[in-house]
Design a protein around this motif. Sequence first.
Motif, PDB file in Angstrom:
ATOM      1  N   GLY A  77      33.760  42.683  44.861  1.00 24.67           N
ATOM      2  CA  GLY A  77      34.819  41.699  44.711  1.00 24.67           C
ATOM      3  C   GLY A  77      35.780  41.605  45.872  1.00 24.67           C
ATOM      4  N   SER A  80      36.781  37.902  46.395  1.00 24.52           N
ATOM      5  CA  SER A  80      36.855  37.233  45.097  1.00 24.52           C
ATOM      6  C   SER A  80      38.248  37.445  44.510  1.00 24.52           C
ATOM      7  CB  SER A  80      35.781  37.771  44.146  1.00 24.52           C
ATOM      8  OG  SER A  80      36.099  39.082  43.732  1.00 24.52           O
ATOM      9  N   ASN A  81      38.441  36.975  43.279  1.00 25.85           N
ATOM     10  CA  ASN A  81      39.754  37.077  42.636  1.00 25.85           C
ATOM     11  C   ASN A  81      40.069  38.477  42.128  1.00 25.85           C
ATOM     12  OD1 ASN A  81      40.428  34.357  43.005  1.00 25.85           O
ATOM     13  ND2 ASN A  81      39.282  33.753  41.172  1.00 25.85           N
TER      14      ASN A  81
END
Length: 248
Positions: A77, A80-81
């Motif tokens: 991640g 990513s968020n």
Amino acid sequence: MIVKKLRPLIVSTILFLLTGCSSMYMPNVPATPMFRNQGEGYITGHVNTKGNISGSFGVAATNHVAVIANGSYVKNGIKSNEEFAQKLVEGGIGYFAKMGKNKRQVLEFYGGYGIGHTLNIDKRASTTGFEAVETREMDFDKIFVQVNYSSTKKRKLNLFGNKNELNYGTAIRLSRVGMTNFTIDGIDAQKEENLFIEPVFFTRLELFKGFQLQYTTGFNIGIIDNEYLKAGNSIFTLGVSYNFGRKK
């Protein structure tokens, strides 16, 4: 027989329900050496699409006593968020025995201790990439007890003209996980602990003597309703295992 046929459906349903949950703890693939005799060794490695890498090692010290060690690392991640990273090591000692008329079943009991570290970052997209919104970091320890069971099929599977041994099994682990340090954005926060029930199901196909391809699925259930240290991360890995020193 009915339970065995429904098991894939049950596992898939639970994994679906748990998808999307966020937790500060990710369970590792437990050691399942399924020892049969003194002097036997075991080594294994597993990986999944989330970047979770697990490895285990074990040795049978006597005809019934064994020691095991596990380690895992995950980091995903970054772009990513949500970013998640965890390191975990653990070790244990236990008892094993062969069962059944033809000694095709193996039962193992283990207990052990582990320590780990987790970094979890919530992010938001920006013109320059992803910016951190909240950063959570914890050190933790765990105490676990575990029961392993496996059975080897009498009939071997024909694969590319060769007869390959197929066995399947289950590991049920009870883990007490507690934070030893916990911060949110660098500020000390209230520590949490939880008791997890962690069932794991595995299938092994022997490619050649002692060397096996292993598929593992599992999930975890948290007994305590926590905000951060809770259930939510499942196990879904493909790996290889190698047993050496096994007597016929």
